[in-house]
Motif scaffolding. Structure first.
Motif, PDB file in Angstrom:
ATOM      1  N   TYR A 162      -3.581  15.780  -1.502  1.00 18.82           N
ATOM      2  CA  TYR A 162      -3.308  14.831  -2.575  1.00 18.82           C
ATOM      3  C   TYR A 162      -1.796  14.812  -2.751  1.00 18.82           C
ATOM      4  CZ  TYR A 162      -2.143  13.393  -7.290  1.00 18.82           C
ATOM      5  OH  TYR A 162      -1.543  12.793  -8.373  1.00 18.82           O
ATOM      6  N   GLU A 163      -1.201  13.613  -2.800  1.00 19.85           N
ATOM      7  CA  GLU A 163       0.242  13.497  -2.969  1.00 19.85           C
ATOM      8  C   GLU A 163       0.548  12.511  -4.085  1.00 19.85           C
ATOM      9  OE1 GLU A 163       2.861  13.542   0.493  1.00 19.85           O
ATOM     10  OE2 GLU A 163       3.701  11.631  -0.191  1.00 19.85           O
ATOM     11  N   ARG A 165       3.793  10.674  -6.104  1.00 23.08           N
ATOM     12  CA  ARG A 165       5.220  10.365  -6.089  1.00 23.08           C
ATOM     13  C   ARG A 165       5.579   9.748  -7.442  1.00 23.08           C
ATOM     14  NH1 ARG A 165       5.787   7.461  -0.107  1.00 23.08           N
ATOM     15  NH2 ARG A 165       4.909   9.228   1.106  1.00 23.08           N
ATOM     16  N   ARG A 207       3.261   6.401  -7.363  1.00 26.92           N
ATOM     17  CA  ARG A 207       2.184   6.189  -6.381  1.00 26.92           C
ATOM     18  C   ARG A 207       1.445   7.493  -6.133  1.00 26.92           C
ATOM     19  NH1 ARG A 207       2.516   1.618  -3.275  1.00 26.92           N
ATOM     20  NH2 ARG A 207       0.323   2.107  -3.001  1.00 26.92           N
ATOM     21  N   THR A 208       0.140   7.406  -5.851  1.00 31.45           N
ATOM     22  CA  THR A 208      -0.649   8.567  -5.435  1.00 31.45           C
ATOM     23  C   THR A 208      -1.393   8.220  -4.157  1.00 31.45           C
ATOM     24  OG1 THR A 208      -2.534   7.900  -6.805  1.00 31.45           O
ATOM     25  CG2 THR A 208      -0.930   9.419  -7.781  1.00 31.45           C
ATOM     26  N   TYR A 209      -1.566   9.234  -3.307  1.00 30.04           N
ATOM     27  CA  TYR A 209      -2.201   9.017  -2.005  1.00 30.04           C
ATOM     28  C   TYR A 209      -3.132  10.194  -1.692  1.00 30.04           C
ATOM     29  CZ  TYR A 209       1.764   5.823  -1.248  1.00 30.04           C
ATOM     30  OH  TYR A 209       2.708   4.822  -1.363  1.00 30.04           O
ATOM     31  N   LEU A 210      -4.163   9.895  -0.914  1.00 27.25           N
ATOM     32  CA  LEU A 210      -4.932  10.926  -0.222  1.00 27.25           C
ATOM     33  C   LEU A 210      -4.523  10.849   1.247  1.00 27.25           C
ATOM     34  CD1 LEU A 210      -8.513  10.707  -1.774  1.00 27.25           C
ATOM     35  CD2 LEU A 210      -6.733  12.432  -2.200  1.00 27.25           C
ATOM     36  N   ARG A 211      -4.165  11.999   1.820  1.00 21.23           N
ATOM     37  CA  ARG A 211      -3.621  12.006   3.173  1.00 21.23           C
ATOM     38  C   ARG A 211      -4.303  13.094   3.997  1.00 21.23           C
ATOM     39  NH1 ARG A 211       2.728  11.177   3.285  1.00 21.23           N
ATOM     40  NH2 ARG A 211       2.120   9.541   4.742  1.00 21.23           N
ATOM     41  N   ASN A 244       1.270  13.172   8.994  1.00 17.45           N
ATOM     42  CA  ASN A 244       0.319  12.765   7.955  1.00 17.45           C
ATOM     43  C   ASN A 244      -0.253  11.385   8.250  1.00 17.45           C
ATOM     44  OD1 ASN A 244       0.510  15.032   6.177  1.00 17.45           O
ATOM     45  ND2 ASN A 244       2.516  14.288   5.527  1.00 17.45           N
ATOM     46  N   THR A 246      -2.275   8.456   6.082  1.00 15.35           N
ATOM     47  CA  THR A 246      -2.765   8.036   4.774  1.00 15.35           C
ATOM     48  C   THR A 246      -4.174   7.479   4.914  1.00 15.35           C
ATOM     49  OG1 THR A 246      -0.517   7.529   4.039  1.00 15.35           O
ATOM     50  CG2 THR A 246      -2.326   6.536   2.807  1.00 15.35           C
ATOM     51  N   GLY A 248      -7.658   5.466   3.845  1.00 14.93           N
ATOM     52  CA  GLY A 248      -7.889   4.116   3.328  1.00 14.93           C
ATOM     53  C   GLY A 248      -8.002   3.147   4.487  1.00 14.93           C
ATOM     54  N   GLN A 597       2.349  17.860  -4.313  1.00 18.48           N
ATOM     55  CA  GLN A 597       1.414  17.907  -3.187  1.00 18.48           C
ATOM     56  C   GLN A 597       0.426  19.045  -3.410  1.00 18.48           C
ATOM     57  OE1 GLN A 597       4.282  18.417  -0.019  1.00 18.48           O
ATOM     58  NE2 GLN A 597       4.395  16.239   0.395  1.00 18.48           N
TER      59      GLN A 597
END
Length: 604
Positions: A162-163, A165, A207-211, A244, A246, A248, A597
């Protein structure tokens, strides 16, 4: 299976068979005396008493022996040959019993013959049990697999992340994504003919991401002195600083790339010759290199122990960054370099050593020198604004993050007064020859508890402010073409005087980092833990921004700030970790970023 139990089973099988043959032998003398089982029963009971056989198993064996003896009574026609076999059985069974369990035999006990089919059955059972134990313990007989398979080792790791920013609301809004421009068509900087803005970096929207990161490597032992390595990994095609991926994209398939492919040749003890796309051969390079960078080229290293407390090493290599295209533009102008001079390389060397000051204290120091050849941009000769290319377009970097001083590469000439378009690419304004020094002290405070202090310092020895300004100055227009996001003012660009504190460009040539860590040296088992804290300062032209840490300030240079991280082992080779980084711009418009992270790591 224990050796005692196995011996008991072998002896029991021998007794069963001996009993059967005894029945055959006694068939010829059925009138004189019935078959006697006393010796066999006494021996089986002795084995039960010594706990070699269980009581239930012994009773079953006795019953089986009696049934076989009864069956033997019906085979009277074999009596003569059976007498001979029974005589031989006495000696063979005695030898088997002595070899298997001499202490179990009682005085006066007669031991019976073990026929061939029973011996074959015993051998097959023992082999099957031994192979089963070997598989359980990870052992395989040499002849069980082909030779080439025995030389293969497969490793890998998987990381879910989980990231988050988080951007400061006071950040500037006009950070141009020059990397995107250089990777595509030139950007027309003339607002009269191009009303559209260039690609802009996000600077205020959180922003949030699953990576995901997945890597699988194969290590093949070709020879005691030659090993081949191949690794594939997730990531983006044109991103050397991250593997990494991302998640999606409407569940579309994820890309895999050739992450490493090299040969390690060891001509003598302590020496390595590496050829291909290799793991970074330089030590303690955290300030200069992102962890995910793999180098293309050739390298050699040698490490030697000096006495009982000292060790030293030396590493050198040559790594191509980019080759000019064979069909690149040609010119007869002496001011334009030949094609062979346009290739970009890194030539590097490093020396260092370690001192085991005590059983619990180790200190290390290394010095590296990186010469980035051909990476600096060049202003083109006069070039038409409608041309497909200009002669120095090749000098733009093939990959960049942010922070280095840039300038517009093209000296645009307007052919048609009605068309004032000014399409541009951008190149590095500074040269780069970096000296990097790193040192560390490690204290083993207890088993699996280590305190480490690390320091890094780097300086770009080729940095020259006057040279940068001259390279960015366009004699044709009389204007500077420096275009990065440092402090600028239109008055100075036109030859006037800027307000106090403003300048065409602000930069620097120094980078440093300090780090402290405590915990297990490596997270391998459940319960292992490690905490880290660091602070770093990287001036705009201290390092080549292309290969620095891609997480800190989202990559590049012209940044300073701190980071905290912790890792905890959940299971064998399974861990969770969290990291927080806070960084801001050193010079130029404000650009502050906080990065969080949270990782789940599994390796095999």
């Amino acid at each position: 299976m224990s050796s005692t139990t196995q011996a008991g089973r072998i002896l029991a099988l021998a007794l069963l068979s001996a009993t059967a043959l005894s029945g055959l032998a006694s068939a010829a003398h059925a009138q004189d005396a019935g078959p006697s089982q006393n010796a066999t029963i006494n021996l089986i009971r002795a084995l039960v008493k010594k706990k070699v056989l269980g009581a239930a198993e012994a009773e079953a064996m006795i019953a089986q022996a009696q049934a076989e003896a009864a069956q033997a009574q019906a085979v009277a026609q074999a009596a003569t040959s059976a007498n001979t076999a029974a005589t031989t059985a006495q000696a063979s069974a005695a030898s088997a019993v002595a070899a298997v369990s001499p202490a179990s035999a009682q005085p006066g006990t007669s031991v019976r013959y073990v026929p061939q089919f029973v011996r074959d059955q015993i051998k097959d059972e023992v082999r099957a049990e031994v192979l089963a134990d070997a598989k359980t313990q990870g052992l395989v007989a040499p002849e069980a697999v082909p030779e080439w398979v025995r030389g293969i080792k497969i490793t890998g790791d998987l990381r879910g992340r989980y990231e988050g920013r988080f951007f400061d609301n006071g950040n500037a809004l006009d950070f141009v994504n020059i990397g995107a421009i250089n990777a595509g068509s030139p950007y027309n900087t003339d607002p009269a003919t191009n009303p559209y803005n260039p690609a802009i970096l996000n600077s205020r929207k959180d922003r949030t991401y699953l990576r995901l990161r997945a890597r699988v490597g194969i290590e093949a032992a070709i020879d005691p002195q030659v090993t081949a390595y191949i690794r594939i990994a997730t990531g983006a095609q044109n991103n050397p600083v991250s593997t990494n991926q991302t998640l999606g994209g409407y569940f579309s398939d994820k890309d895999l790339w050739l992450d490493r492919a090299y040969v390690d040749y060891r001509p003598v003890d302590g020496a390595h010759v590496l050829v291909g796309r290799m793991a970074n051969p330089f030590q303690m390079s955290e300030l200069v290199w992102d962890d995910d960078v793999n180098l293309d080229g050739v390298a050699g290293s040698y490490q030697r122990k000096i006495g009982s407390a000292f060790s030293a090493f030396a590493t050198a290599g040559a790594f191509p960054l980019d080759y000019v295209a064979d069909d690149g533009p040609k010119t007869a102008l002496s001011s334009i370099k030949t094609d062979s001079d346009k290739d970009k390389w890194i030539f590097a060397g490093q020396v260092g050593g370690a001192w085991q000051a005590a059983d619990t204290i180790k200190a290390s120091l290394d010095v590296a020198y990186y010469d980035y050849t051909g990476v600096t941009g060049a202003l083109s000769p006069s070039c038409s604004n409608i041309a497909d290319y200009c002669l120095t377009d090749y000098s733009r970097p093939g990959f960049a993050q942010r922070g280095n001083t840039l300038f517009a590469l093209r000296d645009i000439t307007t052919v048609d007064p009605a068309n004032t378009a000014s399409p541009q690419y951008y190149g590095l304004a500074s040269k780069f020859r970096v000296l990097a020094v790193s040192g560390a002290i490690d204290w083993a405070l207890a088993d699996d508890l280590q305190l480490s202090l690390t320091a890094h310092y780097a300086q770009n020895l080729a940095y020259d402010r006057a040279d940068i300004l001259a390279r960015g100055f366009n004699p044709s227009s009389g204007l500077s073409q420096i275009a990065n996001n440092n402090e600028t003012c239109s008055v100075e660009l036109s030859g006037g005087v800027c307000p106090a504190g403003k300048a065409v460009f602000k930069s620097g040539d120094v980078a440093w980092m300090v780090k402290a860590a405590i915990g297990a040296p490596a997270i391998e088992e459940g319960g292992d833990w490690r905490l880290e804290a660091a602070y770093r300062h990287i001036e705009p032209d201290a390092l080549l921004d292309a290969f620095t840490d891609s997480d800190f300030h989202l990559g590049g240079t012209n940044a300073e700030g701190w980071s905290l991280a912790g890792t905890y082992g959940l299971r064998h080779h399974t861990s969770v970790g969290a990291r927080w980084m806070s960084a801001q711009e050193i010079s130029g418009p404000p650009f502050k970023i906080d990065l969080m992270q949270v990782d789940l790591n599994v390796k095999f």
